[in-house]
Design a protein around this motif. Structure first.
Motif, PDB file in Angstrom:
ATOM      1  N   HIS A  86      22.264 -14.555  -5.045  1.00 61.19           N
ATOM      2  CA  HIS A  86      20.805 -14.523  -4.893  1.00 61.19           C
ATOM      3  C   HIS A  86      20.205 -13.207  -5.394  1.00 61.19           C
ATOM      4  O   HIS A  86      19.071 -12.861  -5.040  1.00 61.19           O
ATOM      5  N   LEU A  87      20.985 -12.502  -6.215  1.00 62.85           N
ATOM      6  CA  LEU A  87      20.512 -11.321  -6.936  1.00 62.85           C
ATOM      7  C   LEU A  87      20.040 -10.189  -6.028  1.00 62.85           C
ATOM      8  O   LEU A  87      19.037  -9.520  -6.311  1.00 62.85           O
ATOM      9  N   CYS A  88      20.767  -9.987  -4.927  1.00 66.86           N
ATOM     10  CA  CYS A  88      20.548  -8.784  -4.124  1.00 66.86           C
ATOM     11  C   CYS A  88      21.304  -7.666  -4.832  1.00 66.86           C
ATOM     12  O   CYS A  88      22.536  -7.706  -4.956  1.00 66.86           O
ATOM     13  N   MET A  89      20.604  -6.639  -5.286  1.00 65.35           N
ATOM     14  CA  MET A  89      21.170  -5.671  -6.209  1.00 65.35           C
ATOM     15  C   MET A  89      22.070  -4.632  -5.557  1.00 65.35           C
ATOM     16  O   MET A  89      23.002  -4.127  -6.185  1.00 65.35           O
ATOM     17  N   GLU A  90      21.819  -4.271  -4.306  1.00 67.86           N
ATOM     18  CA  GLU A  90      22.556  -3.155  -3.707  1.00 67.86           C
ATOM     19  C   GLU A  90      23.066  -3.529  -2.319  1.00 67.86           C
ATOM     20  O   GLU A  90      22.527  -4.422  -1.660  1.00 67.86           O
ATOM     21  N   GLY A  91      24.112  -2.796  -1.866  1.00 67.97           N
ATOM     22  CA  GLY A  91      24.666  -3.063  -0.547  1.00 67.97           C
ATOM     23  C   GLY A  91      25.548  -1.926  -0.068  1.00 67.97           C
ATOM     24  O   GLY A  91      25.977  -1.062  -0.839  1.00 67.97           O
ATOM     25  N   GLN A  92      25.818  -1.919   1.235  1.00 70.55           N
ATOM     26  CA  GLN A  92      26.735  -0.968   1.831  1.00 70.55           C
ATOM     27  C   GLN A  92      27.321  -1.614   3.081  1.00 70.55           C
ATOM     28  O   GLN A  92      26.730  -2.521   3.667  1.00 70.55           O
ATOM     29  N   GLN A 130       0.813  -1.215   0.000  1.00 66.32           N
ATOM     30  CA  GLN A 130       0.000   0.000   0.000  1.00 66.32           C
ATOM     31  C   GLN A 130       0.848   1.267   0.000  1.00 66.32           C
ATOM     32  O   GLN A 130       0.343   2.350  -0.283  1.00 66.32           O
ATOM     33  N   LEU A 131       2.129   1.127   0.336  1.00 64.02           N
ATOM     34  CA  LEU A 131       2.997   2.287   0.492  1.00 64.02           C
ATOM     35  C   LEU A 131       3.883   2.481  -0.737  1.00 64.02           C
ATOM     36  O   LEU A 131       4.272   1.504  -1.394  1.00 64.02           O
ATOM     37  N   PRO A 132       4.258   3.728  -1.043  1.00 58.76           N
ATOM     38  CA  PRO A 132       5.109   4.016  -2.219  1.00 58.76           C
ATOM     39  C   PRO A 132       6.586   3.760  -1.905  1.00 58.76           C
ATOM     40  O   PRO A 132       7.416   4.684  -1.920  1.00 58.76           O
ATOM     41  N   ILE A 133       6.921   2.498  -1.645  1.00 58.02           N
ATOM     42  CA  ILE A 133       8.281   2.143  -1.230  1.00 58.02           C
ATOM     43  C   ILE A 133       9.086   1.702  -2.455  1.00 58.02           C
ATOM     44  O   ILE A 133       8.597   0.961  -3.314  1.00 58.02           O
ATOM     45  N   ASP A 134      10.342   2.134  -2.478  1.00 56.04           N
ATOM     46  CA  ASP A 134      11.234   1.761  -3.585  1.00 56.04           C
ATOM     47  C   ASP A 134      12.232   0.686  -3.178  1.00 56.04           C
ATOM     48  O   ASP A 134      12.564  -0.192  -3.985  1.00 56.04           O
ATOM     49  N   THR A 135      12.725   0.753  -1.943  1.00 51.74           N
ATOM     50  CA  THR A 135      13.826  -0.114  -1.532  1.00 51.74           C
ATOM     51  C   THR A 135      13.584  -0.672  -0.135  1.00 51.74           C
ATOM     52  O   THR A 135      13.106   0.035   0.763  1.00 51.74           O
ATOM     53  N   LEU A 136      13.956  -1.958   0.030  1.00 52.05           N
ATOM     54  CA  LEU A 136      13.996  -2.578   1.355  1.00 52.05           C
ATOM     55  C   LEU A 136      15.457  -2.753   1.750  1.00 52.05           C
ATOM     56  O   LEU A 136      16.224  -3.400   1.033  1.00 52.05           O
ATOM     57  N   LYS A 137      15.833  -2.175   2.905  1.00 48.76           N
ATOM     58  CA  LYS A 137      17.198  -2.317   3.404  1.00 48.76           C
ATOM     59  C   LYS A 137      17.207  -3.417   4.469  1.00 48.76           C
ATOM     60  O   LYS A 137      16.666  -3.246   5.561  1.00 48.76           O
ATOM     61  N   VAL A 141      16.333  -4.421  -3.280  1.00 47.42           N
ATOM     62  CA  VAL A 141      16.819  -4.872  -1.978  1.00 47.42           C
ATOM     63  C   VAL A 141      18.249  -4.382  -1.799  1.00 47.42           C
ATOM     64  O   VAL A 141      19.105  -4.565  -2.672  1.00 47.42           O
ATOM     65  N   LEU A 142      18.495  -3.750  -0.622  1.00 45.82           N
ATOM     66  CA  LEU A 142      19.841  -3.305  -0.273  1.00 45.82           C
ATOM     67  C   LEU A 142      20.248  -3.991   1.018  1.00 45.82           C
ATOM     68  O   LEU A 142      19.494  -3.981   2.003  1.00 45.82           O
ATOM     69  N   ALA A 143      21.460  -4.588   1.011  1.00 48.37           N
ATOM     70  CA  ALA A 143      21.958  -5.280   2.196  1.00 48.37           C
ATOM     71  C   ALA A 143      22.847  -4.342   3.006  1.00 48.37           C
ATOM     72  O   ALA A 143      23.800  -3.760   2.472  1.00 48.37           O
ATOM     73  N   GLU A 144      22.525  -4.189   4.306  1.00 47.57           N
ATOM     74  CA  GLU A 144      23.327  -3.356   5.202  1.00 47.57           C
ATOM     75  C   GLU A 144      24.394  -4.213   5.888  1.00 47.57           C
ATOM     76  O   GLU A 144      24.192  -5.403   6.134  1.00 47.57           O
ATOM     77  N   GLY A 145      25.505  -3.587   6.200  1.00 49.94           N
ATOM     78  CA  GLY A 145      26.533  -4.258   7.001  1.00 49.94           C
ATOM     79  C   GLY A 145      27.303  -5.336   6.267  1.00 49.94           C
ATOM     80  O   GLY A 145      27.690  -6.343   6.889  1.00 49.94           O
ATOM     81  N   VAL A 146      27.523  -5.164   4.971  1.00 48.79           N
ATOM     82  CA  VAL A 146      28.331  -6.138   4.226  1.00 48.79           C
ATOM     83  C   VAL A 146      29.795  -5.941   4.624  1.00 48.79           C
ATOM     84  O   VAL A 146      30.351  -4.853   4.431  1.00 48.79           O
ATOM     85  N   GLU A 147      30.416  -6.997   5.172  1.00 42.44           N
ATOM     86  CA  GLU A 147      31.772  -6.852   5.706  1.00 42.44           C
ATOM     87  C   GLU A 147      32.766  -7.865   5.140  1.00 42.44           C
ATOM     88  O   GLU A 147      33.977  -7.680   5.270  1.00 42.44           O
ATOM     89  N   THR A 148      32.276  -8.952   4.518  1.00 42.57           N
ATOM     90  CA  THR A 148      33.205  -9.992   4.049  1.00 42.57           C
ATOM     91  C   THR A 148      32.914 -10.354   2.594  1.00 42.57           C
ATOM     92  O   THR A 148      31.815 -10.108   2.067  1.00 42.57           O
ATOM     93  N   GLU A 149      33.907 -10.970   1.989  1.00 43.88           N
ATOM     94  CA  GLU A 149      33.780 -11.450   0.614  1.00 43.88           C
ATOM     95  C   GLU A 149      32.699 -12.520   0.525  1.00 43.88           C
ATOM     96  O   GLU A 149      31.931 -12.576  -0.445  1.00 43.88           O
ATOM     97  N   ILE A 175      22.605 -10.264   7.636  1.00 43.98           N
ATOM     98  CA  ILE A 175      23.822 -10.360   6.810  1.00 43.98           C
ATOM     99  C   ILE A 175      24.961 -10.957   7.628  1.00 43.98           C
ATOM    100  O   ILE A 175      25.724 -11.803   7.139  1.00 43.98           O
ATOM    101  N   ARG A 176      25.060 -10.526   8.887  1.00 45.02           N
ATOM    102  CA  ARG A 176      26.156 -10.983   9.753  1.00 45.02           C
ATOM    103  C   ARG A 176      26.130 -12.489   9.951  1.00 45.02           C
ATOM    104  O   ARG A 176      27.172 -13.144  10.040  1.00 45.02           O
ATOM    105  N   ASP A 177      24.942 -13.084  10.016  1.00 40.62           N
ATOM    106  CA  ASP A 177      24.823 -14.499  10.363  1.00 40.62           C
ATOM    107  C   ASP A 177      24.646 -15.409   9.154  1.00 40.62           C
ATOM    108  O   ASP A 177      24.250 -16.572   9.303  1.00 40.62           O
ATOM    109  N   ILE A 178      24.917 -14.903   7.952  1.00 42.23           N
ATOM    110  CA  ILE A 178      24.719 -15.733   6.749  1.00 42.23           C
ATOM    111  C   ILE A 178      25.514 -17.030   6.828  1.00 42.23           C
ATOM    112  O   ILE A 178      25.000 -18.124   6.550  1.00 42.23           O
TER     113      ILE A 178
END
Length: 730
Positions: free
Chosen positions: A701-707, A644-651, A684-692, A657-660
């Motif tokens: 798994h085609l997660c398009m964005e990260g930081q 229902q909301l005009p959302i573009d991205t889920l972070k 989808v943007l993944a937060e806290g990407v720290e390792t290869e 991410i830490r426990d993958i």
């Protein structure tokens, strides 16, 4: 030759008086028969027939005696008795007929005929009793009654009947008056004698105690009142054994009375005493105060108990604690105090609604009660704060109970069909080691609870004196925070965002830092909650948005790569009515195009349907501003709400991410979120990407964005400019 005679004037007058008296008695008796019912009616009917019959008969015989002749008149006793019986029978019939509620004509005619025959029969039977003899005859030889004596006796008897009737009438009036008082009284009235035997029981008493008057007359007072208990309560003094009830005479007492079914009724009791013909009689006035007691108990309950959970509230807790500490000090015992606070309760309240929040508090309080001993006290101070008292508990015992509480919260709560996981933070203080008064112990327990939250929540901490330093630091930060904006102590850092498939940066997130003049760099985890508590997040948020937009426009003007600038909005900011206008002013002030602005809201804000949030987000999106949901996966949002909301991205929150690598559950959830977002056409943007390894999983798994720190840590303005220069011109 006919014999002449004459009338005795006194006897004629007497017969007239007797006739008046008889008529009065007859009418009075008829009235009583008509007003009576049951056994009382039968008694009045028989008694009335006797009195009325004798009166009529007396009037007739005195009239006969008033006539004097030259002959001697003597009377046969047997015939006189028979005439009396006829008069009584006639009176009985007349009173029976008069007592009927409705008299039909044929009954009236038949009654008149029978009454006339009966009176005639009485007359002729009486005449037959008279025998006329010559005056010369020896009177002693004839068994008879002297006429003069008989007349005087009849008159005397009739007057006695009149006197009895008048006295009885007066007594009846008095009895009726007393009865009207007893019957109309609202309060229960019981009379009893010195042996405590009930002699009167009014209708109000019948209603209150569900007992019949006829069943209670002559019964012991103890059937209704526990007299011994009342006297014992009043501490009866020596020397009152003759009449111990006098110790409560005239006093207004509150006690309990016995209902017929055995239940106890709270009553207000007053006892009075009167002496009648040397006998002591008592009157007990009882007023049912059930409703008043219920109201008083409700007021007391509301004053000392929490209406939502039924637990003692702050007043109730204080009352219990003071007594407990006094006792513990007297017997040299310890007491443990636990301050329990629900973690993230505000989030649940805001996202699922206040009704769900209330249900959670009720269920949470029940779990707490199951974790403690029977002698322990669980109370609710307000909100999501609970205080527990563990009398006689050692630190080891308190720790075990706290561990039990933490473990009890691992089971989910079901709130209206919604599954919710909740944790709690617990602070523990010990009496008397950590304080000897209630205020100090509560303050120290609160400090320990906050320390447990800072340790990561879902745990407990014992109070330590050095914790006060942390509390002092928090107070110092709050005071300094109010002047930090004026003194330009805040600074923005920028963390780049990357396209995980191409490896190119497309935007940055503005992150605020506080350069405290004495404490150095203060992390957001310390001052952002303080800013939200104090409301300073609104002016601080305004400064962040304006500064970030101005900085980004400056870089664009300098020919550096155009980045999308992401700025976080707090709950307090988005609830402002002028949110859209405020954002527009920041864009106008900086000159930045709305396409380069991205606003991030938390998942808990996204699912709220209050403050016009949906309308505001649509208005912002219509301006060209992108909307992102931060920390996704930690709240309770649903697909229907997100759609229902005009959302573009889920972070995606960094915890997933830490426990993958170590948690199969986290990787499954992460893949599900990515798949869900793609089905809703969301990035989808993944937060806290720290390792290869994390990067490879996200790319697979085609997660398009990260930081995250794998790419860059948050950079100062200078470092960010250098990075932009490395990436080359726009």
């Amino acid at each position: 030759m006919l014999q002449s005679g004459h009338y005795n004037l006194p006897l004629v007058v007497l017969s007239f008086v007797v006739s008046l008296v008889s008529s009065f008695i007859a009418l009075d008796m008829a009235r009583r028969v008509m007003q009576s019912q049951g056994s009382a009616r039968k008694i009045w009917l028989i008694g009335g027939a006797l009195v009325m019959g004798i009166g009529i008969w007396g009037m007739h015989f005195i009239a006969m005696l008033a006539y004097r002749m030259d002959y001697l008149v003597v009377y046969d006793i047997k015939m006189i008795v028979l005439s009396v019986i006829v008069a009584i029978a006639a009176s009985f019939f007349a009173l029976s007929l008069a007592g009927l509620p409705v008299i039909r004509k044929y009954e009236l005619a038949g009654g008149a005929l029978l009454m006339g025959l009966a009176i005639s029969g009485m007359h002729y039977t009486g005449m037959a009793a008279a025998t006329m003899m010559p005056q010369s005859l020896d009177q002693a030889a004839v068994p008879s009654l002297d006429g003069n004596i008989l007349g005087v006796a009849i008159a005397f008897g009739t007057l006695i009947l009149l006197g009895v009737t008048l006295i009885d009438r007066q007594l009846a009036h008095q009895t009726a008056f007393k009865g009207s008082i007893l019957e109309s009284a609202i309060d229960s009235i019981m009379m009893f004698d010195h042996r405590k035997r009930i002699i009167e029981f009014n209708p109000a008493a019948e209603r209150i105690f569900n007992r019949r008057r006829e069943d209670m007359i002559g019964r012991p007072l103890e059937l209704v009142l526990d007299v011994a208990a009342i006297l014992k309560e009043k501490r009866k003094v020596e020397g009152m054994d003759e009449d111990p009830i006098q110790s409560i005479l005239g006093q207004r007492l509150e006690t309990l009375a016995f209902h017929a079914d055995g239940t106890l009724i709270p009553v207000e009791l007053t006892v009075t005493r009167v002496k009648i013909e040397g006998e002591l009689l008592y009157t007990a006035y009882l007023r049912d105060i059930t409703e008043r007691v219920r109201s008083e108990n409700l007021i007391k309950e509301m004053a000392y108990h929490d209406m939502l959970t039924g637990l003692p509230n702050r007043n109730g807790f204080n009352s219990i604690a003071v007594k407990l500490f006094d006792y513990a000090a007297a017997v040299n015992k310890t007491v443990a105090m636990l301050f329990v606070d629900l973690d993230r309760f505000k989030l649940i309240n805001d996202t699922l609604g206040h009704q769900a929040g209330d249900m959670l508090l009720q269920a949470f309080s029940q779990r707490l009660k199951k974790c403690v001993r029977e002698s322990d006290t669980v109370s609710r101070l307000g909100g999501d704060e609970f205080l527990l008292l563990l009398p006689g508990a050692t630190p080891n015992c308190a720790a075990k109970i706290a561990q039990r509480m933490v473990a009890a919260m691992t089971e989910p709560f079901i709130l209206g069909g919604q599954t919710v996981f909740v944790t709690s933070s617990i602070g523990i203080t010990m009496f008397p080691a950590d304080g000897e008064n209630l205020e100090t112990l509560v303050r120290h327990a609160d400090t320990a609870m906050n320390a447990a939250k800072e340790w990561g929540k879902d745990t407990y901490r014992f109070y330590e004196s050095q914790m006060n330093e942390a509390t002092s630091r928090k107070m110092e930060l709050e005071q300094s925070l109010r002047k930090a904006l004026e003194h330009n102590e805040f600074v923005l850092y920028y963390q780049p965002k990357y396209n995980l498939l191409t490896g190119k940066a497309f935007g940055v997130e503005a992150l605020v830092r506080w350069r405290h003049p004495k404490l150095g760099i203060v992390p957001p985890s310390e001052f952002i909650p303080l800013a939200e508590e104090t409301g300073l997040i609104v002016p601080l948020g305004d400064w962040i948005l304006r500064t970030a937009c101005m900085q980004n426009q400056k870089w664009i003007n300098e020919g550096l790569p155009a980045m999308r600038m992401a700025v976080n909005l707090s709950m307090l900011q988005i609830s402002q009515d002028n949110l859209v206008e405020w954002v527009q002013n920041a864009l106008d002030y900086s000159g930045m195009d709305p396409d380069y602005l991205e606003l991030e809201i938390t998942e808990s804000i996204a699912i709220l349907n209050e403050y016009g949030i949906e309308r505001k987000l649509h208005a912002l999106r219509a301006m060209g501003i992108r909307i992102s949901v931060d920390d996704f996966g930690t709240g309770y949002s649903s697909l229907s709400r997100l759609n229902q909301l005009p959302i573009d991205t889920l972070k995606i929150d960094r915890s997933f991410i830490r426990d993958i690598a170590s948690s199969e559950e986290s990787s499954v959830i992460l893949k599900a979120i990515i798949y869900m977002a793609r089905s809703l056409n969301l990035t989808v943007l993944a937060e806290g990407v720290e390792t290869e390894e994390q990067l490879r999983f996200l790319q697979k798994h085609l997660c398009m964005e990260g930081q995250g720190y794998y790419f860059n840590k948050p950079l100062s303005v200078e470092d960010m400019e250098r990075q932009l220069m490395i990436w080359g011109p726009a």
